[in-house]
Design a protein around this motif. Structure first.
Motif, PDB file in Angstrom:
ATOM      1  N   SER A 290      -6.810   0.654  -1.927  1.00 11.83           N
ATOM      2  CA  SER A 290      -8.304   0.666  -1.416  1.00 11.83           C
ATOM      3  C   SER A 290      -8.994   1.846  -2.103  1.00 11.83           C
ATOM      4  CB  SER A 290      -8.200   0.806  -0.189  1.00 11.83           C
ATOM      5  OG  SER A 290      -7.664   1.907   0.493  1.00 11.83           O
ATOM      6  N   ASP A 291      -8.584   2.877  -2.298  1.00  8.98           N
ATOM      7  CA  ASP A 291      -9.398   3.961  -2.715  1.00  8.98           C
ATOM      8  C   ASP A 291      -9.248   3.822  -4.236  1.00  8.98           C
ATOM      9  OD1 ASP A 291      -8.042   6.901  -0.601  1.00  8.98           O
ATOM     10  OD2 ASP A 291      -9.455   5.282  -0.372  1.00  8.98           O
ATOM     11  N   GLU A 292      -8.386   3.417  -4.692  1.00 13.14           N
ATOM     12  CA  GLU A 292      -8.307   3.164  -6.195  1.00 13.14           C
ATOM     13  C   GLU A 292      -9.433   2.206  -6.846  1.00 13.14           C
ATOM     14  OE1 GLU A 292      -6.739   4.385  -9.340  1.00 13.14           O
ATOM     15  OE2 GLU A 292      -4.984   3.562  -9.002  1.00 13.14           O
ATOM     16  N   ARG A 293      -9.714   1.208  -5.982  1.00 11.63           N
ATOM     17  CA  ARG A 293     -10.868   0.185  -6.230  1.00 11.63           C
ATOM     18  C   ARG A 293     -11.949   0.754  -6.122  1.00 11.63           C
ATOM     19  NH1 ARG A 293      -9.922  -5.628  -4.702  1.00 11.63           N
ATOM     20  NH2 ARG A 293      -9.075  -5.891  -6.955  1.00 11.63           N
ATOM     21  N   LEU A 294     -12.336   1.612  -4.914  1.00 12.23           N
ATOM     22  CA  LEU A 294     -13.456   2.097  -4.620  1.00 12.23           C
ATOM     23  C   LEU A 294     -13.816   3.349  -5.762  1.00 12.23           C
ATOM     24  CD1 LEU A 294     -13.212   2.770  -0.968  1.00 12.23           C
ATOM     25  CD2 LEU A 294     -14.788   1.169  -2.109  1.00 12.23           C
ATOM     26  N   ALA A 295     -12.695   3.914  -6.510  1.00 13.33           N
ATOM     27  CA  ALA A 295     -13.019   5.017  -7.327  1.00 13.33           C
ATOM     28  C   ALA A 295     -13.597   4.292  -8.755  1.00 13.33           C
ATOM     29  CB  ALA A 295     -11.966   5.373  -7.727  1.00 13.33           C
TER      30      ALA A 295
ATOM     31  N   ARG B  26       0.930   4.018  -3.170  1.00 14.91           N
ATOM     32  CA  ARG B  26       0.343   5.166  -2.927  1.00 14.91           C
ATOM     33  C   ARG B  26       1.506   6.311  -3.323  1.00 14.91           C
ATOM     34  NH1 ARG B  26      -2.573   7.931   1.378  1.00 14.91           N
ATOM     35  NH2 ARG B  26      -2.909   6.182   2.571  1.00 14.91           N
TER      36      ARG B  26
ATOM     37  N   VAL C 283      -2.505   7.552  -4.799  1.00 11.83           N
ATOM     38  CA  VAL C 283      -3.627   6.895  -4.141  1.00 11.83           C
ATOM     39  C   VAL C 283      -3.369   5.731  -3.460  1.00 11.83           C
ATOM     40  CG1 VAL C 283      -5.276   8.250  -5.308  1.00 11.83           C
ATOM     41  CG2 VAL C 283      -4.810   6.152  -6.201  1.00 11.83           C
TER      42      VAL C 283
ATOM     43  N   SER D  68       0.757  -1.209  -0.139  1.00 14.61           N
ATOM     44  CA  SER D  68      -0.080  -0.008   0.042  1.00 14.61           C
ATOM     45  C   SER D  68       0.834   1.417   0.009  1.00 14.61           C
ATOM     46  CB  SER D  68      -0.748  -0.096   1.283  1.00 14.61           C
ATOM     47  OG  SER D  68      -1.886  -1.015   1.205  1.00 14.61           O
TER      48      SER D  68
END
Length: 357
Positions: A311-316, A303, A308, A299
């Motif tokens: 986890s945020d990449e997947r949620l995006a 980042r 990013v 991670s």
């Protein structure tokens, strides 16, 4: 839905332009009109003198006009292809510079960015071009930042590499103009599994970047690509090609402008990003598949490289909306029909209504 201003796009076709790149740029505009149920976009084609012009595959195209008599446009996109250096004329350069003062957006697809750079319209900008021309553009235009990205949106300059990359760029622009739901629905209609963004790079053959003069470096990179899950030690890589560790590091710095460990890490992170966006594999498992000893370490590296956390990449990546198809009665329309009139006969006409406010 209230009527929206129509965005006009002019495609300037140069001799031997690539037809697939033109189609990849035009078709999303057509589908945006069809799915929204209104004319959001209008497009025209022009050649330098208005005469028919041939694509690189030999298909002749009759443009709507010459560039000098083309209608006013919000965006002007230069469509290049093979032999781009031979298509730039003083008249075209002068016309493009005039357009830069009036067009809201100016861009190029495939090798079209070469023409903009020749006209001095990319100085101080970042741009994309087909990978075959990366090195040549970097050498010829030192004031232009040439990126290996599939496409680049830098202020009012829009540039993309060849093939299907213009579709990704146009989907991005449509999403910015009218919302993600519309661009996602267009992608679904074209059976386009994933919309790529500006962080996605072209896959550039290493042999093209290096020529045939560095077979050992090519062999090392091939070994790296084949061993992402269990990365090889740099000492072992050097031994495989009969080099010392120091020679290996000097070779990477000279030809790839980074250390071998940094290049190896980049390969693993790019593979991780592909898996993250294209599969439901958990981040824990994904980290192991890409050779990271722990999830926190993965991670942190992710980042630092992409800006990013994974986890945020997947949620995006929001789920695609399910579009309800209305029932439309088809009536026979006298020929000829405009593109928009023809779209009205399609079952998906007007099926995307929740556009960006």
């Amino acid at each position: 839905m209230s009527a929206r201003p129509v965005t006009c796009v002019l495609f300037v076709l140069l001799d031997q332009f690539t037809l697939i790149s033109l189609a990849s740029a035009v078709e999303p505009l057509r589908m945006a009109n069809q799915l929204s149920g209104q004319e959001l976009y209008r497009w025209y084609t022009a050649s330098i003198d208005g005469a028919p012009i041939w694509a690189s595959d030999g298909v002749p195209i009759t443009p709507d006009s010459a560039v000098g008599t083309a209608p006013s446009a919000d965006s002007v996109l230069v469509c290049g292809g093979t032999g781009i250096q031979n298509t730039v004329t003083p008249e075209l350069v002068k016309w493009l510079r005039t357009q830069a003062r009036y067009a809201k957006r100016l861009g190029g697809i495939c090798t079209g960015s070469w023409v903009l750079a020749r006209a001095g319209l990319l100085d101080g900008f970042e741009c994309s071009v087909h990978w075959e021309w990366l090195a040549a553009m970097q050498e010829a235009f030192p004031r232009v930042t040439v990126s290996p990205s599939l496409f680049t949106l830098d202020r009012d300059r829009l540039t993309s590499s060849g093939g299907t990359a213009p579709m990704d760029m146009m989907l991005q622009l449509i999403g910015l103009d009218h919302g993600y739901e519309l661009s996602a629905a267009i992608s679904d209609m074209f059976v386009y599994e994933r919309m790529r963004n500006e962080q996605d790079h072209q896959r550039i053959p290493l042999k093209h970047m290096l020529g045939t003069q560095q077979p050992k470096l090519q062999e090392i990179v091939t070994l790296m690509e084949a061993n992402l899950e269990e990365p090889l030690e740099l000492d072992h890589l050097a031994q495989y090609v009969d080099l010392s560790r120091r020679q290996l590091e000097r070779m990477f710095q000279k030809y790839l402008h980074c250390s071998p460990s940094r290049y190896y890490l980049r390969l693993r992170l790019i593979r991780a990003r592909q898996l993250l966006k294209q599969t439901p594999i958990s981040i824990v498992e994904l980290a192991l598949l890409c050779g990271f000893v722990s999830t926190p370490h993965f991670s942190k590296c992710y980042r630092e490289y992409f800006g990013v956390p994974p986890s945020d990449e997947r949620l995006a990546n929001p789920e695609r909306a399910i579009v309800q198809k209305p029932v439309i009665s088809v009536t026979r329309t006298p020929m000829p029909m405009s593109v928009l009139e023809h779209a009205r006969t399609e079952a998906t006409f007007g099926s995307v209504r929740n556009l960006k406010g």
